[in-house]
Scaffold this active site. Structure first.
Site, PDB file in Angstrom:
ATOM      1  N   GLN A   1       0.847  -1.184   0.000  1.00  0.00           N
ATOM      2  CA  GLN A   1       0.000   0.000   0.000  1.00  0.00           C
ATOM      3  C   GLN A   1       0.890   1.244   0.000  1.00  0.00           C
ATOM      4  OE1 GLN A   1      -2.288   1.830   3.283  1.00  0.00           O
ATOM      5  NE2 GLN A   1      -4.114   1.268   2.109  1.00  0.00           N
TER       6      GLN A   1
ATOM      7  N   TYR B   1      -6.290  10.779   3.890  1.00  0.00           N
ATOM      8  CA  TYR B   1      -4.918  11.074   3.508  1.00  0.00           C
ATOM      9  C   TYR B   1      -4.885  11.824   2.169  1.00  0.00           C
ATOM     10  CZ  TYR B   1      -4.017   8.097   7.479  1.00  0.00           C
ATOM     11  OH  TYR B   1      -4.013   7.587   8.747  1.00  0.00           O
TER      12      TYR B   1
ATOM     13  N   ARG C   1      -7.568   2.154  -2.805  1.00  0.00           N
ATOM     14  CA  ARG C   1      -8.464   2.086  -1.658  1.00  0.00           C
ATOM     15  C   ARG C   1      -9.251   3.386  -1.527  1.00  0.00           C
ATOM     16  NH1 ARG C   1      -7.759   0.395   4.766  1.00  0.00           N
ATOM     17  NH2 ARG C   1      -9.400  -1.161   4.635  1.00  0.00           N
TER      18      ARG C   1
ATOM     19  N   GLY D   1      -9.696  -7.045   8.996  1.00  0.00           N
ATOM     20  CA  GLY D   1      -8.569  -6.297   9.516  1.00  0.00           C
ATOM     21  C   GLY D   1      -8.117  -6.731  10.888  1.00  0.00           C
ATOM     22  N   ARG D   2      -8.689  -6.152  11.942  1.00  0.00           N
ATOM     23  CA  ARG D   2      -8.223  -6.418  13.301  1.00  0.00           C
ATOM     24  C   ARG D   2      -8.195  -7.905  13.670  1.00  0.00           C
ATOM     25  NH1 ARG D   2     -11.294  -1.770  13.682  1.00  0.00           N
ATOM     26  NH2 ARG D   2     -10.159   0.111  14.240  1.00  0.00           N
TER      27      ARG D   2
END
Length: 376
Positions: free
Chosen positions: A96, A188, A235, A324-325
């Protein structure tokens, strides 16, 4: 469907489970990926696809302490040991690529410079993980502090950042990655250009929707030209409000963005759904609009369970699902999901910075079973 293989361009994924990018802040001096990181990703190589943690394309693109880069020879070599470890386990991995824009602090930037952004707008309450005392990742002594006031980018600087993205993509392929994902989400830099509330420019990079999407289009085109469009994903986070980035008309904006990505012909769009309590829910009609607009692979991430994942795949909204987590504390997550086995809970105090504790010391089910049999 979740546990069957899937063709992503020329790649064959062993299942439809994706390990999405998660910042863990364990890079060494010089923002170099380490042997510890190689072990972390190797342990999780049973995912159909691993997407690396956010990896800055330049020193200017860094927003958090101890995150890895991919712009120096040492960083490329560091990542090569990671991709070699993943490939040794028959895994696949994309990098990424990340420029945080305004979400940084002068203590992180070179020579104490101000962060950069499309417009000089401060996001109050948006914090970054910094190491002002310079203690290093292994000590885990970072702290969350308000990001610094950014300055507006010049057009010449915008062109230079586009070149940085293209070079970083080439570096990723040299480092052994199977492709790259451009971080256009979570507030971002790319998203700062897209969203109406973070882009107040009056030149060709701001104002109209077409202008606000120009940076995205130019970055993706440059990267696709550099390494091949079949090795590129993007993304997006249409409805999240992370880092203070918001758009007044998200469905209109992000479907227009998807149309641009369709025209370029990239491999996938990775949609990050909001995953906190009382977060905005992405309407079914929005997901259907993505599917109608984009003919490539669609990945969805955000609090997915096995049941929700099967529903998304079955209804055709998604082709791959990111967990994810759960991957943090369950290196063998695909096996656990397939066999409906209990999941470990992660230690949140070790999410950012530190050593092997809370990083590579979570046992797999098979390892635990083997230990029990040895003691029997």
């Amino acid at each position: 469907m979740l546990f069957t293989d899937y063709k992503l361009g020329s790649l064959t994924l062993k299942n439809r489970i994706v390990m999405p990018p998660m910042t863990r802040s364990r890079a060494a001096k010089g923002d170099v990926a380490t042997a510890l990181m190689a072990n972390y990703y190797r342990q999780r190589a049973t995912a159909g696809l691993i997407i690396s943690e956010g990896t800055q394309i330049s020193r200017q693109g860094q927003g958090y302490a101890w995150t890895p880069g991919i712009y120096s020879p040492e960083q490329i070599a560091g990542w090569k040991q990671v991709t070699d470890a993943v490939h040794a386990e028959q895994g696949l991995m994309f990098a990424q690529l990340w420029h945080v824009g305004r979400v940084s602090h002068t203590s992180i930037q070179e020579n104490g410079a101000a962060p950069v952004a499309p417009s000089a707008i401060l996001a109050t309450g948006v914090k970054v993980f910094a190491d002002p005392a310079g203690k290093g990742a292994e000590n885990g002594a970072g702290e969350m502090i308000q990001h610094s006031m950014p300055r507006e980018l010049t057009k010449a600087e915008i062109k230079a950042i586009i070149s940085d993205f293209a070079q970083a993509a080439k570096n990723a392929i040299t480092a052994g990655f199977d492709g790259v994902e451009l971080h256009g989400a979570n507030g971002y830099l790319i998203e700062q250009f897209i969203d109406s509330q973070t882009n107040h420019r009056t030149d060709e990079y701001g104002g109209s929707l077409e202008n606000r999407l120009r940076f995205l289009k130019e970055v993706v085109t440059a990267v696709a030209d550099a390494i091949g469009k079949d090795k590129v994903g993007v993304r997006q986070a249409p409805l999240t409000t992370l880092m203070g980035a918001m758009d007044d008309h998200p469905e209109e904006t992000y479907i227009a963005a998807a149309r641009i990505l369709e025209d370029i012909g990239i491999a996938y769009i990775h949609i990050a759904e909001a995953d906190w309590d009382n977060a905005p829910v992405m309407p079914v009609a929005f997901k259907e609009a993505y599917r109608e607009t984009f003919s490539g692979t669609l990945i969805y991430s955000g609090k997915y369970t096995t049941e929700r994942a099967m529903e998304a795949l079955g209804k055709g909204w998604a082709d791959l699902i990111g967990f994810g987590r759960p991957f943090i504390a369950n290196p063998d997550l695909p096996y656990r999901l397939q066999h409906a086995l209990p999941l470990n809970e992660p230690d949140k105090t070790t999410f950012f910075g530190g050593n092997a504790k809370g990083y590579t010391d979570y046992a797999s089910i098979k390892h635990t079973e083997a230990t029990v049999l040895e003691k029997a």
